[in-house]
Design an enzyme around this catalytic site. Structure first.
Site, short mmCIF file in Angstrom:
data_model
loop_
_atom_site.label_atom_id
_atom_site.label_comp_id
_atom_site.label_asym_id
_atom_site.label_seq_id
_atom_site.Cartn_x
_atom_site.Cartn_y
_atom_site.Cartn_z
N LYS A 94 3.80 3.51 3.50
CA LYS A 94 4.95 3.69 2.62
C LYS A 94 4.57 3.08 1.28
O LYS A 94 3.49 2.50 1.14
CB LYS A 94 6.21 3.02 3.18
CG LYS A 94 5.99 1.55 3.59
CD LYS A 94 7.25 0.93 4.15
CE LYS A 94 7.57 1.32 5.57
NZ LYS A 94 8.73 2.15 5.76
N ARG A 95 5.46 3.20 0.29
CA ARG A 95 5.16 2.56 -0.99
C ARG A 95 4.95 1.06 -0.79
O ARG A 95 5.54 0.45 0.11
CB ARG A 95 6.32 2.77 -1.98
CG ARG A 95 6.33 4.13 -2.61
CD ARG A 95 5.11 4.36 -3.46
NE ARG A 95 5.20 3.66 -4.73
CZ ARG A 95 5.31 4.26 -5.91
NH1 ARG A 95 5.34 5.57 -6.00
NH2 ARG A 95 5.37 3.55 -7.02
N LYS B 270 10.32 9.98 10.90
CA LYS B 270 9.19 10.89 11.12
C LYS B 270 8.29 10.37 12.25
O LYS B 270 7.85 11.13 13.11
CB LYS B 270 8.36 11.03 9.83
CG LYS B 270 9.10 11.77 8.74
CD LYS B 270 8.47 11.59 7.38
CE LYS B 270 9.50 11.89 6.30
NZ LYS B 270 9.13 11.40 4.98
N THR C 285 12.94 6.93 5.73
CA THR C 285 12.87 8.21 6.43
C THR C 285 11.53 8.31 7.17
O THR C 285 11.41 9.07 8.12
CB THR C 285 12.99 9.40 5.44
OG1 THR C 285 12.16 9.13 4.30
CG2 THR C 285 14.42 9.60 4.99
N LYS D 198 9.23 -4.41 1.35
CA LYS D 198 8.80 -3.63 2.51
C LYS D 198 7.84 -4.45 3.40
O LYS D 198 7.49 -4.04 4.49
CB LYS D 198 8.16 -2.32 2.07
CG LYS D 198 9.16 -1.38 1.38
CD LYS D 198 8.53 -0.08 0.96
CE LYS D 198 9.43 0.78 0.09
NZ LYS D 198 10.34 1.67 0.85
N HIS E 299 20.80 5.29 -3.53
CA HIS E 299 19.67 5.10 -2.60
C HIS E 299 19.13 3.69 -2.59
O HIS E 299 18.06 3.46 -2.03
CB HIS E 299 18.51 6.03 -2.97
CG HIS E 299 18.80 7.48 -2.83
ND1 HIS E 299 18.46 8.21 -1.72
CD2 HIS E 299 19.41 8.34 -3.67
CE1 HIS E 299 18.83 9.47 -1.90
NE2 HIS E 299 19.41 9.57 -3.07
O1 RUG Z 1 14.08 3.06 -0.90
C1 RUG Z 1 14.85 4.19 -0.61
C2 RUG Z 1 14.73 4.51 0.88
O2 RUG Z 1 15.27 3.48 1.65
C3 RUG Z 1 15.46 5.81 1.19
O3 RUG Z 1 15.21 6.21 2.51
C4 RUG Z 1 15.04 6.90 0.25
C5 RUG Z 1 15.83 8.16 0.44
O4 RUG Z 1 17.19 7.90 0.51
O5 RUG Z 1 15.19 6.49 -1.11
C6 RUG Z 1 14.39 5.36 -1.43
N1 RUG Z 1 14.48 5.15 -2.88
C7 RUG Z 1 15.40 4.50 -3.55
N2 RUG Z 1 13.60 5.62 -3.72
N3 RUG Z 1 13.95 5.29 -4.93
C8 RUG Z 1 15.04 4.59 -4.87
C9 RUG Z 1 15.74 3.98 -6.04
O6 RUG Z 1 15.82 4.85 -7.08
#
Ligand code: RUG
Length: 827
Positions: A564-565, A676, A672, A570, A373
C-alpha cells in the site's frame, strides 16, 4: 485440456452471453488495424503492434455499445450521475475489456494464429497511473460497477500526461522516474480534438447594474485554457452496456487564436501555449496530504469547469426549466478535490442564468453529494485565501456569500454557542485565512458519506460533529467495495475457475453467491484443490521475485504481505520491527521452530515525505541483512517489490497468505486492499480500523487476526499523555530491536543512518503508537504462524474468507449509492 487452466476458464460459459464476433473476425480486425490504423506491415506485426491493433479492434466494439447505451439513457430521459474525481486508477484495460465483452477465448485463438499468447500481448500494456492509490482505485472499481448495474453515469477526471511516478529502488532507496504512459500512443480512448470547453482563470470581477436594476458580476481579463475531451469506455460485465470515463486534457487557447501565428513574439507565444498545457501535465503524487499549490488548484477548477459545461450542455438539450436540474442530475464529489464545483454551479446559475440566489442555492444543495475519505487533519484540504482570490476571484466571492448566509442560519439555530460560528465557518480565520474545502462540500451537498461504518461514525462523532448537529439528515455511510471482475476473475483465473466449477458463474455479478462455497470448507478434496491453486499462484510470484529481485523464496513459506502507500499511519514500521524480532529469535536459536516466512513489501512514498522514504530504506537495509545472513537460510526472507501499481497488485493478491492491515486505529478510513486480499483467500492480520471491523463481522473472528488498541483507546492514551518510552523500557525484545536500528546494525557503513526513525518513536511522541501496539501485534503474529502450521485449518480459514466477502463487492456499494443517495436506477 486441464479444466483449471486460464485457457479453459476463458472459454467458460462464454456462450451464455453474446460473443458475437468469431475469432477470424477479431483476427481480421487486428490485421486491418495493423495496416490501416497503425500503418504497419501486417504480414509480420510485432507484439506491441498487435497489442495496439487488438486494443483498437476492441475499442470498435466498445464504441458501438456505448452509442447504444447513450441512446437508451436518452430514450428513458434518466436522471444522470456525474462522478467527479481528480483521480482514477483503472489498471490495464485489455483483460478487463475482453472479460466484460466475453471475447477472451476469441482473443486467445486469434492471437495464437498470429503467433502470440494473450499473456505476452497483455504484457505490452502500460497502465495509466492517473491516481495515487485507494481513492483513485475506488473510483475505477465504482465505474466498473456502475457499468455492471447499467447506471446512467459518467466518470469525469483529468488525463494527466504523466501519472503517478514510476518507482525504482536504487541502493535501497526510492527513486522517482516520470511515468510517460502516453509515449506509445493511447489506443483505448477517443481524443475529441474538436470537442473543447474554455476554462477561465485569474482576472478581476467587475460589478455593474443591469437594465432591470440587478447587481451583476462579470469576470474580466484573466486567461483561458481549453479543455479537450478524451473518452475511454468502461464496459459492464457481459451486459452490452458501456459507460464513458471522460478525461480532460488541457490545450492552449492560443492555438485557436489567429494572432498566435501572427505574433511578433513567436517563441514567447509558443512558451505560453506550453504553460497553458501544463495544467494537465502531471498528477500530484501526494496521498493524504494535499499541497497548497497553485497548479493543483487550477487542475481542480479545470476539471470542474469543463465538466459543468458538459453537464449544462446536456441538460439544456432537454429544454426543461432549471428547477428540474436536481431531478435530472446528481453530481458526486469524490473527496473535496472537485468541491469548487459548488461555487461554479452557483456562478453559472446566478451570473449567467440570472437566477435569484435562493433559487440557485436550492438547486445546488439538491444536486451535490460528497464522499469523505479521510480523517487525518493534515489531509483535510484547505486553500490559502490569497491564492484562491488570485486564481478564482469570482468563486471566492461566492464562497463568502455562501458562508455569510450559512453562518446566519447557524447563529439562529444555535444562538448560545458563539464559538461555533468560527469552528464551522467555510473560512479559517487566523494570521492567514484559508478556505476549508470540506466545510464547503458539506454545506453545499445533500449527502455526506464516509467509506466504512467505523469511519462514518468517526466523522459524525469527531471531525464533523458540529455539522452533524446542524445537518443530521445529510450524514450516512457507504462502505467501500471492490469489483470481483478484476480482483478475482481477472487476477486469479484458476481460483475463479475452481469456484465456478462448484457454484456456477453468478458470483461474478452477485458476490454474495460466494456463500455457497461455505459447505465445501470442510471437504478435504476441495481444501486440497484450493491449496493447490494457491500454491501455484505462490510459485508464480516466487518466479517473478526471483526475476526482479534475484531473491529465491520458498513457495511453501508463509507469504506475509504489506503493500500500500507508505505513510506512517499505515505502520510499515511496526511490521519491520516485528521482522527484526523474528530475526533475533532465529539468531539466538536457529532451531526455535519459526515458521518459514517471506515478508513482501511494496508501495510508493510521496517524493517529499522524508520519513516514509526513510522507512522504505530501512526495510531494504533490514532485508539485505537478513537475506544474506547464512544463519537464517530459508526461514526468513524480506522482499521489497518496486513500483507497486495495479498490475503488480494483480500478481500479489492471489499469492498472499497473510494480509497486513495494521494502521493505527481511527486513521484508515476504509482500506480496499484488505478486501482484495481476503477475496483471494488471504487471512488478515489487522487493527480495529476502517473496513477491517466490518470484515471481522462478516468472516468471523476465528478467521481474522485482530490486535491492538481501539480508536477510543488511542484517543484516551493520547489524552492521558502517551509515553512510548515505557514500552521500550519494559519490553526487552522491542528494546533490542530499536537499539539495533539506532546502533547501525543494518547500516554498518553509516551507523547513524536510521537513528531518526527511532528518535521519532522514542523522543518525538510516536504519533502513530507503534510501540504501544508492538506486543499485541507480535503475539497475534505468533497466532498466525501457529495457524499456518495447521494447513487444513488454514485452507478452511482461507476459503471462508473468500466465501464471506460478498458484502465487499463494489456492486453492493454502488447499489447503495444509487438507491440511497442518487435516486437512480439501471437503464
Ligand atoms: O486512505 C483512504 C483509504 O482508507 C480509502 O480506502 C480510500 C478509498 O476510500 O481512500 C484513501 N484516501 C484518502 N486516499 N486519499 C485520501 C485523502 O484524500
Amino acid at each position: 485440456m486441464d479444466s483449471t487452466t486460464p485457457e479453459a476458464l476463458a472459454g467458460m460459459r462464454e456462450t451464455a452471453s453474446p460473443a458475437t464476433l468469431p475469432a477470424d473476425t477479431l483476427k481480421a480486425d487486428i490485421l486491418w488495424h495493423v495496416l490501416y490504423s497503425l500503418g504497419r506491415d501486417n504480414e509480420r506485426p510485432d507484439r506491441q503492434t498487435v497489442f495496439r491493433a487488438l486494443a483498437l479492434a476492441l475499442r470498435d466494439r466498445l464504441v458501438e455499445k456505448w452509442i447504444a447505451s447513450q441512446r437508451a439513457i436518452y430514450a428513458k430521459s434518466s436522471k444522470r450521475v456525474y462522478y467527479l474525481s481528480l483521480e482514477f486508477l483503472p489498471g490495464p484495460f485489455l483483460r478487463q475489456n475482453l472479460i466484460a465483452l466475453g471475447l477472451e477465448k476469441e482473443a486467445r485463438d486469434a492471437l495464437t494464429e498470429l503467433g502470440f499468447t494473450l499473456d505476452d500481448v497483455a504484457g505490452e500494456e502500460w497502465e495509466p497511473g492517473l491516481g495515487n492509490g485507494g481513492l483513485g482505485r475506488l473510483a475505477s472499481c465504482y465505474l466498473d460497477s456502475m457499468a455492471a448495474l447499467r447506471l446512467p453515469a459518467y466518470g469525469y477526471g483529468i488525463r494527466y500526461a504523466f501519472g503517478i511516478f514510476h518507482q525504482l529502488i536504487r541502493d535501497g532507496q526510492q527513486v522517482e522516474r516520470a511515468d510517460n504512459w502516453l509515449r506509445g500512443g493511447q489506443h483505448w480512448e477517443f481524443e475529441r480534438t474538436h470537442y473543447m470547453h474554455p476554462v477561465r482563470f485569474y482576472g478581476s470581477v467587475r460589478e455593474w447594474v443591469d437594465e432591470q436594476g440587478r447587481l451583476r458580476h462579470t469576470l474580466e481579463g484573466g486567461s483561458t485554457v481549453m479543455a479537450m475531451a478524451c473518452d475511454m469506455f468502461i464496459p459492464g460485465y457481459r451486459n452490452d452496456y458501456v459507460l464513458n470515463m471522460r478525461l480532460w486534457a488541457a490545450k492552449s487557447s492560443r492555438e485557436f487564436e489567429f494572432s498566435f501565428f501572427n505574433t511578433g513574439d513567436y517563441i514567447g507565444a509558443v512558451e505560453k501555449k506550453i504553460r497553458d498545457e501544463n495544467i494537465s501535465m502531471v498528477l500530484y503524487p501526494n496521498d493524504e496530504a494535499p499541497e497548497g499549490k497553485e497548479l493543483r488548484l487550477k487542475q481542480q477548477f479545470f476539471l470542474v469547469s469543463a465538466t459543468m459545461q458538459d453537464i449544462v450542455r446536456r441538460f439544456r438539450k432537454k429544454g426543461v426549466a432549471w428547477d428540474q436540474f436536481p431531478r435530472k442530475n446528481v453530481i458526486h464529489l469524490n473527496e473535496t478535490h472537485p468541491a469548487v464545483a459548488i461555487p461554479e454551479l452557483m456562478r453559472l446559475l446566478v451570473d449567467e442564468e440570472l437566477l435569484p440566489w435562493e433559487e440557485a442555492w436550492y438547486i445546488c444543495v439538491r444536486t451535490f453529494a460528497y464522499t469523505n475519505h479521510t480523517v487525518l487533519p493534515e489531509a483535510l484540504e484547505v486553500w490559502p485565501e490569497e491564492l484562491f482570490r488570485k486564481v478564482l476571484p469570482r468563486h471566492l466571492q461566492i464562497i463568502y456569500e455562501i458562508n455569510r448566509r450559512f453562518l446566519h442560519d447557524v447563529r439562529r439555530q444555535f444562538p448560545h454557542d458563539p464559538g461555533l460560528l468560527a469552528r464551522v465557518s467555510l473560512i479559517h480565520e487566523g494570521e492567514q485565512r484559508f478556505v476549508r474545502m470540506s466545510h464547503l462540500a458539506i454545506v453545499g451537498s445533500f449527502s455526506v458519506n464516509g467509506v466504512s461504518a467505523h469511519h462514518s461514525n468517526i466523522i459524525k462523532e469527531s471531525i464533523f460533529n458540529e455539522f452533524y448537529k446542524i445537518f443530521p439528515e445529510r450524514f450516512n455511510n457507504k462502505t467501500n467495495g471492490i469489483t470481483p471482475r478484476r480482483w478475482l476473475r481477472q487476477c486469479n483465473p484458476t481460483l475463479a475457475w475452481l469456484i465456478t466449477e462448484h457454484i456456477g458463474t453468478e458470483w461474478l455479478t452477485d458476490l454474495e453467491q460466494l456463500k455457497k462455497l461455505e459447505p465445501y470448507a470442510e471437504s478435504a478434496g476441495f481444501q486440497k484443490a484450493w491449496m493447490e491453486v494457491r500454491l501455484r499462484n505462490k510459485q508464480k510470484l516466487a518466479e517473478y521475485i526471483h526475476a526482479k529481485n534475484g531473491i529465491t523464496i520458498l513457495p511453501e513459506s508463509l507469504y506475509d504481505v504489506h503493500v500500500k502507500r507508505f505513510h506512517e499511519y499505515k505502520r510499515q514500521l511496526l511490521n519491520i520491527l516485528h521482522v527484526i524480532t523474528l530475526y533475533n529469535r532465529i539468531r539466538r536459536d536457529p532451531d526455535a521452530g519459526i515458521v518459514p516466512r517471506t515478508f513482501i513489501f511494496g508501495g510508493k512514498a510521496a517524493p517529499g515525505y522524508y520519513m516514509a522514504k526513510h522507512i522504505i530504506q530501512l526495510i531494504n537495509a533490514v532485508g539485505y541483512t537478513i537475506n544474506t545472513d547464512p544463519r537464517v537460510g530459508d526461514m526468513l526472507k524480506v522482499v521489497f517489490l518496486q513500483n507497486y501499481c495495479v498490475t503488480l497488485a494483480e500478481r500479489i493478491m492471489p499469492a498472499t497468505d497473510l494480509s497486513e492491515q495494521i494502521s493505527t486505529a481511527g486513521m484508515e478510513a476504509s482500506g480496499t486492499g484488505n478486501m482484495k486480499f481476503a477475496l483471494n483467500g488471504a487471512i488478515t492480520i489487522g487493527t480495529h480500523d476502517g473496513a477491517n471491523i466490518e470484515m471481522l463481522e462478516h468472516v468471523g473472528d476465528e478467521n481474522l487476526f485482530l490486535f491492538g488498541l481501539l480508536s477510543h483507546e488511542v484517543e484516551d492514551l493520547r489524552r492521558q499523555g502517551y509515553n512510548p518510552r515505557t514500552f521500550y523500557e519494559t519490553d526487552s525484545e522491542l528494546r533490542e530491536v530499536l537499539d539495533m536500528i539506532s546502533g547501525g546494525y543494518f547500516s554498518p557503513g553509516d551507523p547513524h543512518m536510521f537513528r531518526d526513525i527511532v528518535e521519532s518513536l522514542l523522543n518525538h511522541g510516536d504519533r502513530y503508537m507503534v510501540l504501544a501496539d508492538f506486543r499485541s501485534y507480535a503475539y497475534r503474529q505468533q497466532d498466525a504462524a501457529r495457524a499456518y502450521l495447521d494447513q487444513p485449518g488454514w485452507a478452511r480459514r482461507s476459503m471462508l474468507n473468500t466465501a464471506r466477502m460478498g458484502f465487499f463487492s463494489s456492486d453492493r456499494s454502488m447499489g447503495e449509492y444509487a438507491r440511497d443517495i442518487w435516486g437512480v436506477e439501471g437503464v
